[in-house]
Design a protein around this motif. Structure first.
Motif, PDB file in Angstrom:
ATOM      1  N   VAL A 122     -14.445   3.859  12.493  1.00  0.00           N
ATOM      2  CA  VAL A 122     -13.131   4.279  12.504  1.00  0.00           C
ATOM      3  C   VAL A 122     -12.574   4.316  13.942  1.00  0.00           C
ATOM      4  O   VAL A 122     -13.004   5.220  14.286  1.00  0.00           O
ATOM      5  CB  VAL A 122     -12.514   5.523  11.639  1.00  0.00           C
ATOM      6  CG1 VAL A 122     -10.883   5.371  11.697  1.00  0.00           C
ATOM      7  CG2 VAL A 122     -12.983   5.283  10.226  1.00  0.00           C
ATOM      8  N   ASN A 194      -7.269   2.235  12.978  1.00  0.00           N
ATOM      9  CA  ASN A 194      -6.308   3.102  12.291  1.00  0.00           C
ATOM     10  C   ASN A 194      -5.350   3.671  13.099  1.00  0.00           C
ATOM     11  O   ASN A 194      -5.071   3.183  14.332  1.00  0.00           O
ATOM     12  CB  ASN A 194      -7.343   4.481  11.900  1.00  0.00           C
ATOM     13  CG  ASN A 194      -6.659   5.414  10.813  1.00  0.00           C
ATOM     14  OD1 ASN A 194      -6.289   4.733  10.073  1.00  0.00           O
ATOM     15  ND2 ASN A 194      -6.932   6.563  10.915  1.00  0.00           N
ATOM     16  N   THR A 270      -5.348  -0.242   9.448  1.00  0.00           N
ATOM     17  CA  THR A 270      -5.078   0.888   8.700  1.00  0.00           C
ATOM     18  C   THR A 270      -4.293   1.874   9.091  1.00  0.00           C
ATOM     19  O   THR A 270      -3.874   2.050  10.190  1.00  0.00           O
ATOM     20  CB  THR A 270      -6.498   1.431   8.074  1.00  0.00           C
ATOM     21  OG1 THR A 270      -7.073   2.143   9.098  1.00  0.00           O
ATOM     22  CG2 THR A 270      -7.452   0.593   7.587  1.00  0.00           C
ATOM     23  N   ALA A 272      -3.548   5.995   7.682  1.00  0.00           N
ATOM     24  CA  ALA A 272      -4.302   6.747   6.877  1.00  0.00           C
ATOM     25  C   ALA A 272      -3.095   7.463   5.958  1.00  0.00           C
ATOM     26  O   ALA A 272      -3.649   7.902   4.891  1.00  0.00           O
ATOM     27  CB  ALA A 272      -5.284   7.713   7.670  1.00  0.00           C
ATOM     28  N   THR A 273      -1.959   7.460   6.623  1.00  0.00           N
ATOM     29  CA  THR A 273      -0.876   8.220   5.708  1.00  0.00           C
ATOM     30  C   THR A 273      -0.254   7.333   4.581  1.00  0.00           C
ATOM     31  O   THR A 273       0.472   7.839   3.983  1.00  0.00           O
ATOM     32  CB  THR A 273       0.285   8.678   6.759  1.00  0.00           C
ATOM     33  OG1 THR A 273       0.896   7.352   7.308  1.00  0.00           O
ATOM     34  CG2 THR A 273      -0.441   9.623   7.947  1.00  0.00           C
ATOM     35  N   LYS A 275      -1.331   5.682   1.293  1.00  0.00           N
ATOM     36  CA  LYS A 275      -2.216   5.632   0.388  1.00  0.00           C
ATOM     37  C   LYS A 275      -2.289   4.303  -0.053  1.00  0.00           C
ATOM     38  O   LYS A 275      -3.495   4.059  -0.718  1.00  0.00           O
ATOM     39  CB  LYS A 275      -1.982   6.769  -0.587  1.00  0.00           C
ATOM     40  CG  LYS A 275      -0.806   6.437  -1.498  1.00  0.00           C
ATOM     41  CD  LYS A 275      -0.663   7.646  -2.549  1.00  0.00           C
ATOM     42  CE  LYS A 275       0.630   7.195  -3.443  1.00  0.00           C
ATOM     43  NZ  LYS A 275       0.720   8.285  -4.718  1.00  0.00           N
ATOM     44  N   ILE A 278      -4.632   2.316   2.057  1.00  0.00           N
ATOM     45  CA  ILE A 278      -6.052   2.806   2.217  1.00  0.00           C
ATOM     46  C   ILE A 278      -6.669   2.292   0.708  1.00  0.00           C
ATOM     47  O   ILE A 278      -7.791   2.017   0.630  1.00  0.00           O
ATOM     48  CB  ILE A 278      -6.112   4.446   2.209  1.00  0.00           C
ATOM     49  CG1 ILE A 278      -5.486   4.637   3.739  1.00  0.00           C
ATOM     50  CG2 ILE A 278      -7.386   4.920   1.895  1.00  0.00           C
ATOM     51  CD1 ILE A 278      -6.766   4.289   4.710  1.00  0.00           C
TER      52      ILE A 278
END
Length: 300
Positions: A122, A194, A270, A272-273, A275, A278
């Motif tokens: 990541v 990310n 990506t 991460a916040t 969903k 993800i």
């Protein structure tokens, strides 16, 4: 004397009226906002603006319960090794070992090398103008690229060594690769680029040149694979920059397998916040790892 005197200390941090004044005064956030906008010079969490801009009113209320977004945007630094087990479709079990990325945590990775199926790497897209928490002289993107080279570059051409002579630099980088990268030589690599949401805002204001590895970047550098209705050949700054960053990571993947092909690196942009993104990415990763296991077993 100021903080050790009980009455003074209570007046500063314990008085409810003082706390309410601090968190509710717009001018106070104005000062914090100015710091946040210059956070490349400080160690400040990326989620600060979210909490101060939109959530402070609710957080101050009695009986406050964090929302899903509050939890997703709260950061807890990984220390040691954290193991999580996932069951897919009721029968496929996966164990994921989350290891700390800070320098002082990396010595613990050796305990995770046995029977590794795949590596999830990541890297923060928005870190190209920021410094490390543990070393404020090192750019975060430089560190991520050097570490990626340490586990993927067998040539020693890339890495953290700063030796002036190319031969000495390669020798040092190869030595670091043997310490860690040799354990992953035949393992699939899944690269998560990310914080795409933070990068999307930042790249319009801050040039990628802030990272010394990106000194030659000039927008635009890539053309669209397919022209859209606007007829433009060039990508947006967001897409162009991501392709450029991907290119730098792929340059550091130099291992060739028995078939003469480079090891495949599965790359995903990506946030991460979100969903939903993800979930999509992890579904893809699960498919990759299942296929890899079946291939190793001779089923595919």
């Amino acid at each position: 004397a100021v903080v050790s005197t009980q009455s003074t200390w209570e007046a500063v941090v314990s008085t409810q009226s003082t706390w309410e004044a601090v968190v509710s005064t717009q001018s106070t956030w104005g000062g914090i906002r100015a710091t946040f906008d210059n956070r490349s010079h400080f160690q400040m969490q990326d989620s600060a603006s979210y909490f101060f801009d939109t959530r402070m009113g609710d957080i101050r209320k009695s009986g406050y319960v964090p929302t899903e977004q509050d939890v997703l945007r709260s950061r807890v630094r990984t220390t040691g090794i954290v193991e999580q087990e996932f069951v897919i479709d009721g029968s496929h079990r996966f164990r994921v070992f989350d290891v700390g990325g800070q320098r002082n945590e990396r010595r613990k990775w050796m305990h995770c090398f046995d029977n590794v199926t795949g590596v999830i790497f990541v890297a923060s897209l928005s870190g190209y103008d920021q410094k490390l928490l543990e070393d404020e002289s090192t750019n975060r993107m430089v560190e991520a690229l050097d570490l990626f080279a340490q586990i993927n570059d067998v040539t020693g051409q890339y890495g953290a060594s700063r030796e002036q002579k190319q031969q000495d630099r390669k020798r040092q980088n190869k030595s670091k690769f043997k310490q860690m990268g040799s354990h992953f030589i035949d393992k699939p690599m899944i690269l998560f680029l990310n914080k795409s949401d933070l990068y999307e805002d930042k790249v319009l204001k801050v040039s990628l040149n802030k990272c010394r590895y990106f000194h030659d970047y000039r927008y635009p550098m890539f053309t669209k694979k397919k022209k859209k209705k606007d007829g433009a050949d060039s990508m947006s700054k967001y897409d162009d920059g991501i392709e450029y960053i991907k290119h730098h990571f792929m340059m550091r993947n130099t291992h060739q397998g028995m078939n003469g092909h480079k090891k495949i690196v599965y790359t995903h942009v990506t946030n991460a916040t979100d969903k939903n993104i993800i979930k999509k990415v992890f579904n893809d990763v699960q498919h990759i790892l299942i296929s890899q296991s079946l291939d190793e077993a001779g089923i595919l």
